[in-house]
Structures are given as structure tokens and as C-alpha cells.
Write a protein that holds these residues in place. Sequence first.
Motif, PDB file in Angstrom:
ATOM      1  N   ALA A 134      17.061  22.519  15.720  1.00  0.00           N
ATOM      2  CA  ALA A 134      17.128  22.886  17.128  1.00  0.00           C
ATOM      3  C   ALA A 134      18.552  23.205  17.581  1.00  0.00           C
ATOM      4  CB  ALA A 134      16.564  21.750  17.976  1.00  0.00           C
ATOM      5  N   GLU A 135      19.526  22.817  16.766  1.00  0.00           N
ATOM      6  CA  GLU A 135      20.906  22.992  17.201  1.00  0.00           C
ATOM      7  C   GLU A 135      21.413  24.424  17.062  1.00  0.00           C
ATOM      8  OE1 GLU A 135      23.017  20.070  14.965  1.00  0.00           O
ATOM      9  OE2 GLU A 135      22.013  18.425  15.994  1.00  0.00           O
ATOM     10  N   GLY A 136      20.670  25.235  16.313  1.00  0.00           N
ATOM     11  CA  GLY A 136      21.015  26.647  16.225  1.00  0.00           C
ATOM     12  C   GLY A 136      22.124  26.967  15.251  1.00  0.00           C
ATOM     13  N   GLY A 137      22.686  25.969  14.593  1.00  0.00           N
ATOM     14  CA  GLY A 137      23.725  26.229  13.602  1.00  0.00           C
ATOM     15  C   GLY A 137      23.120  26.645  12.281  1.00  0.00           C
ATOM     16  N   SER A 138      23.949  26.716  11.259  1.00  0.00           N
ATOM     17  CA  SER A 138      23.435  27.083   9.943  1.00  0.00           C
ATOM     18  C   SER A 138      23.045  25.820   9.181  1.00  0.00           C
ATOM     19  CB  SER A 138      24.509  27.851   9.174  1.00  0.00           C
ATOM     20  OG  SER A 138      25.702  27.099   9.136  1.00  0.00           O
ATOM     21  N   ALA A 139      22.101  25.982   8.266  1.00  0.00           N
ATOM     22  CA  ALA A 139      21.764  24.874   7.374  1.00  0.00           C
ATOM     23  C   ALA A 139      22.863  24.730   6.328  1.00  0.00           C
ATOM     24  CB  ALA A 139      20.407  25.128   6.716  1.00  0.00           C
ATOM     25  N   VAL A 140      23.270  25.876   5.769  1.00  0.00           N
ATOM     26  CA  VAL A 140      24.346  25.882   4.777  1.00  0.00           C
ATOM     27  C   VAL A 140      25.309  27.004   5.112  1.00  0.00           C
ATOM     28  CG1 VAL A 140      24.939  26.188   2.329  1.00  0.00           C
ATOM     29  CG2 VAL A 140      22.803  25.031   2.952  1.00  0.00           C
ATOM     30  N   LEU A 141      26.590  26.702   5.069  1.00  0.00           N
ATOM     31  CA  LEU A 141      27.620  27.708   5.300  1.00  0.00           C
ATOM     32  C   LEU A 141      28.648  27.610   4.164  1.00  0.00           C
ATOM     33  CD1 LEU A 141      28.888  29.827   7.174  1.00  0.00           C
ATOM     34  CD2 LEU A 141      29.947  27.950   8.448  1.00  0.00           C
ATOM     35  N   VAL A 142      28.746  28.685   3.400  1.00  0.00           N
ATOM     36  CA  VAL A 142      29.698  28.733   2.289  1.00  0.00           C
ATOM     37  C   VAL A 142      30.709  29.823   2.633  1.00  0.00           C
ATOM     38  CG1 VAL A 142      29.969  29.222  -0.193  1.00  0.00           C
ATOM     39  CG2 VAL A 142      27.918  28.026   0.628  1.00  0.00           C
ATOM     40  N   GLU A 143      31.981  29.445   2.734  1.00  0.00           N
ATOM     41  CA  GLU A 143      32.996  30.401   3.192  1.00  0.00           C
ATOM     42  C   GLU A 143      34.138  30.527   2.190  1.00  0.00           C
ATOM     43  OE1 GLU A 143      33.371  30.363   7.908  1.00  0.00           O
ATOM     44  OE2 GLU A 143      33.551  28.354   7.052  1.00  0.00           O
ATOM     45  N   GLY A 144      34.297  31.735   1.657  1.00  0.00           N
ATOM     46  CA  GLY A 144      35.429  32.035   0.774  1.00  0.00           C
ATOM     47  C   GLY A 144      35.571  31.086  -0.393  1.00  0.00           C
ATOM     48  N   VAL A 145      34.424  30.735  -0.985  1.00  0.00           N
ATOM     49  CA  VAL A 145      34.474  29.708  -2.035  1.00  0.00           C
ATOM     50  C   VAL A 145      34.743  30.311  -3.417  1.00  0.00           C
ATOM     51  CG1 VAL A 145      32.978  28.176  -3.391  1.00  0.00           C
ATOM     52  CG2 VAL A 145      33.176  27.867  -0.915  1.00  0.00           C
ATOM     53  N   SER A 146      35.683  29.704  -4.113  1.00  0.00           N
ATOM     54  CA  SER A 146      35.842  29.983  -5.536  1.00  0.00           C
ATOM     55  C   SER A 146      35.867  28.650  -6.265  1.00  0.00           C
ATOM     56  CB  SER A 146      37.129  30.755  -5.806  1.00  0.00           C
ATOM     57  OG  SER A 146      38.240  29.916  -5.570  1.00  0.00           O
ATOM     58  N   LYS A 147      35.532  28.713  -7.552  1.00  0.00           N
ATOM     59  CA  LYS A 147      35.562  27.500  -8.359  1.00  0.00           C
ATOM     60  C   LYS A 147      36.139  27.820  -9.730  1.00  0.00           C
ATOM     61  CE  LYS A 147      34.856  23.279  -9.632  1.00  0.00           C
ATOM     62  NZ  LYS A 147      35.656  22.188  -9.031  1.00  0.00           N
ATOM     63  N   VAL A 148      37.218  27.145 -10.070  1.00  0.00           N
ATOM     64  CA  VAL A 148      37.855  27.315 -11.374  1.00  0.00           C
ATOM     65  C   VAL A 148      37.799  25.974 -12.101  1.00  0.00           C
ATOM     66  CG1 VAL A 148      39.987  27.958 -12.573  1.00  0.00           C
ATOM     67  CG2 VAL A 148      39.422  29.032 -10.371  1.00  0.00           C
ATOM     68  N   PHE A 149      37.253  25.982 -13.309  1.00  0.00           N
ATOM     69  CA  PHE A 149      37.232  24.763 -14.133  1.00  0.00           C
ATOM     70  C   PHE A 149      38.375  24.822 -15.126  1.00  0.00           C
ATOM     71  CE2 PHE A 149      32.637  25.154 -13.088  1.00  0.00           C
ATOM     72  CZ  PHE A 149      32.427  23.900 -12.550  1.00  0.00           C
ATOM     73  N   SER A 150      39.081  23.728 -15.277  1.00  0.00           N
ATOM     74  CA  SER A 150      40.059  23.621 -16.355  1.00  0.00           C
ATOM     75  C   SER A 150      39.328  23.099 -17.578  1.00  0.00           C
ATOM     76  CB  SER A 150      41.171  22.655 -15.978  1.00  0.00           C
ATOM     77  OG  SER A 150      41.839  23.164 -14.856  1.00  0.00           O
ATOM     78  N   GLN A 177      33.713  19.891  -6.103  1.00  0.00           N
ATOM     79  CA  GLN A 177      34.402  20.444  -4.934  1.00  0.00           C
ATOM     80  C   GLN A 177      34.923  21.845  -5.241  1.00  0.00           C
ATOM     81  OE1 GLN A 177      34.807  16.989  -5.701  1.00  0.00           O
ATOM     82  NE2 GLN A 177      33.197  16.890  -4.144  1.00  0.00           N
ATOM     83  N   PRO A 178      34.898  22.740  -4.228  1.00  0.00           N
ATOM     84  CA  PRO A 178      35.416  24.087  -4.463  1.00  0.00           C
ATOM     85  C   PRO A 178      36.925  24.075  -4.710  1.00  0.00           C
ATOM     86  CG  PRO A 178      34.683  23.840  -2.172  1.00  0.00           C
ATOM     87  CD  PRO A 178      34.372  22.555  -2.876  1.00  0.00           C
ATOM     88  N   THR A 179      37.390  25.069  -5.478  1.00  0.00           N
ATOM     89  CA  THR A 179      38.832  25.210  -5.706  1.00  0.00           C
ATOM     90  C   THR A 179      39.486  25.797  -4.450  1.00  0.00           C
ATOM     91  OG1 THR A 179      38.322  25.635  -8.024  1.00  0.00           O
ATOM     92  CG2 THR A 179      40.559  26.153  -7.298  1.00  0.00           C
ATOM     93  N   THR A 180      38.845  26.805  -3.866  1.00  0.00           N
ATOM     94  CA  THR A 180      39.266  27.295  -2.552  1.00  0.00           C
ATOM     95  C   THR A 180      38.022  27.457  -1.685  1.00  0.00           C
ATOM     96  OG1 THR A 180      39.009  29.623  -3.126  1.00  0.00           O
ATOM     97  CG2 THR A 180      41.175  28.642  -3.545  1.00  0.00           C
ATOM     98  N   GLY A 181      38.246  27.554  -0.380  1.00  0.00           N
ATOM     99  CA  GLY A 181      37.129  27.770   0.523  1.00  0.00           C
ATOM    100  C   GLY A 181      36.466  26.464   0.937  1.00  0.00           C
ATOM    101  N   ALA A 182      35.384  26.598   1.690  1.00  0.00           N
ATOM    102  CA  ALA A 182      34.752  25.408   2.254  1.00  0.00           C
ATOM    103  C   ALA A 182      33.238  25.564   2.318  1.00  0.00           C
ATOM    104  CB  ALA A 182      35.298  25.165   3.661  1.00  0.00           C
ATOM    105  N   VAL A 183      32.585  24.416   2.247  1.00  0.00           N
ATOM    106  CA  VAL A 183      31.128  24.369   2.351  1.00  0.00           C
ATOM    107  C   VAL A 183      30.778  23.439   3.501  1.00  0.00           C
ATOM    108  CG1 VAL A 183      29.008  23.605   1.216  1.00  0.00           C
ATOM    109  CG2 VAL A 183      30.805  24.701  -0.138  1.00  0.00           C
TER     110      VAL A 183
END
Length: 282
Positions: free
Chosen positions: A7-23, A68-74
Motif C-alpha cells: 500500500a505504500e506505493g514504493g518498490s518491492a526491490v530497487l537495484v541501483e548501479g550495482v556491480s559485483k567483483v569477486f576476488s 554485498q555489492p561492490t558498488t551500488g545499492a540494493v
Amino acid sequence: MTPSHAAEGGSAVLVEGVSKVFSTGRRQQVVALTDIDLVVSPGEFVSLIGPSGCGKSTLLRLIADLDQPTTGAVSVFGKTARQARIDQDYGIAFQQAGLLPWRSISENIELPLELHGVGRRARRERSAELLDLVGLTDFADRYPEQLSGGMQQRVAIARSLAESPELLLMDEPFGALDEMTRERMQNELVRICRETAAAVVFVTHSIPEAVFLSDRVVVMSPRPGRIRDVLDVSLGSAGERDDGLREAAGFFATVSAVREALHGTPASAEETAGAARGVDNR
Ligand code: ADP
Ligand code: MG
């Protein structure tokens, strides 16, 4: 879980500018995801499809705060991924069933309820409902090792639904099922989504499965995983679908479109013939 997210009208999931690098060793890195932007609305069913190793599981694990993402946000329902995990705002069903071997099937399904302090009687009722849903009523008192892989997966799906979450994160949950059980579970998932209005992020290798279930199909490219294309599935609301759709012309056309987006080539003659048979059957 707060019941009013939708009912809040927001998103269920928001992924913004995400990258992931594994060493993976000294100076060795694997770029698993690059520049991922994705919004999933409340009640929306979104599938992720792409070649092996393109980062589908990684993306789902980032949403679930298992990494956790290397950059960006969830964010999940407007919260950080971490807070949403702590609040148990979603149900998870991953490839590996992940059942506790020392608990019976019903005790496994009741686990999330137990952690939330739901009383024994209510837990029993809910697990009976869910066992019925996944067709395992007779196995309530068995232990995971006594069940086949496919049955264990159905238990994991039942467990993910225990708290009627508003978001389900599913990583190839039907991968180990035979085709008949798979279609039955797909139909059940459609019904569950209609009844609970849950949003779903669903990873699959199967294009027909993605099309049958989804409002949108997100097509990912090979490593480093990017979103190559997002296709709207205009086959009526995802919650209204039934077996008839599997034979419909529009279904085959959408399957072809996804396949084309995935491989970057038009559908093969064989697939086109299959689609034509689907048309003729109507
Ligand atoms: P998919 O689910 O699409 O098959 P994954 O998300 O599992 O792909 O993996 C994406 C890439 O990241 C693969 O190359 C995989 O080997 C790599 N990868 C995933 N997890 C790890 C990890 N923990 N450490 C190193 N590399 C990883
Ligand atoms: Mg995977």
C-alpha cells in the motif's frame, strides 16, 4: 513483517548501479555483475534469464543480503537489504533445498514461523496447508533424506511461503522437478501470487517457464553480467494464467522474442514450427 508494504506505493526491490567483483586469488578477479539497475514493483513477477555464470544467482544473493555489492545499492521495500533480511521481509527458495536434516518435513516448514514466535497449533495448521499445496501431506513426519531431490525442493518452496511474504526470491526452484510436477508447481505459483499479491524475483533457465510466470523477463548477457534486454509479457496479468496459455499463439511468440533477445538471433526453424503447431492446436 509489516503487512502494508504494497500500500505504500514504493518498490518491492530497487537495484541501483550495482556491480559485483569477486576476488578469486592474488590479483585475480571475476566481474560477476556490471551496471545493474532493476526495479520490481509490489506484486510484480520478474524473471531473470541468461547463460550459466552470467550472475543471476549473485544478483539474487545481493537482494537477499547474502552477499554485498561492490558498488551500488540494493533496497527492499524501501529498507536496506540488510534491514529487510533482519525483518525477514521475504521468502527464499534457492537451488539447494537447504533443509535441516534433523527436523521432520513439517518441522522444516514451520521453522520460519517458530523463529517469529508463532504458536505450535497455528504452526501445525499452516504447515498442513502448505504440505497440501505442494502435494506432500503424507510426508509430514518424514525426514529430508527420505525424500527425493524434487520433493525436498517442494518442501523448500513450502517453507518459503510459510509467512505469506510479499516478496519471494527464487533461484531455479523447479530445476530438479520432472516436467509434469514442474508445470503443476508453476500453476500453483501463479495461484499463490494471485492470492498473496507477492512480488517475485525468479531465476530460471527455462524460457517457457519465464514467459508463463512473468510480467517481465530480464535477459542478462554473458559475463560480466549485464541486463541486455527487458521484455514485457503481454499475456494478461501474471496472476490470471492457466494451462491454456501454454498452447496460445501469443505464448509462443513471446517465447521466440525472449529467445531472440537471449541469443541475439531469430528463432530456429524448429522453434518456429513448434510455435505454428501451437497455433494450429487452438
Ligand atoms: P549464474 O547464477 O547466472 O549461473 P552466478 O551468479 O552463480 O551465475 O556466478 C556469476 C559469476 O561469478 C560466475 O563466473 C561465478 O563463477 C562467479 N562467482 C559466483 N560466486 C562467486 C564467489 N563466491 N567467488 C568467486 N566467484 C564467484
Ligand atoms: Mg545460478
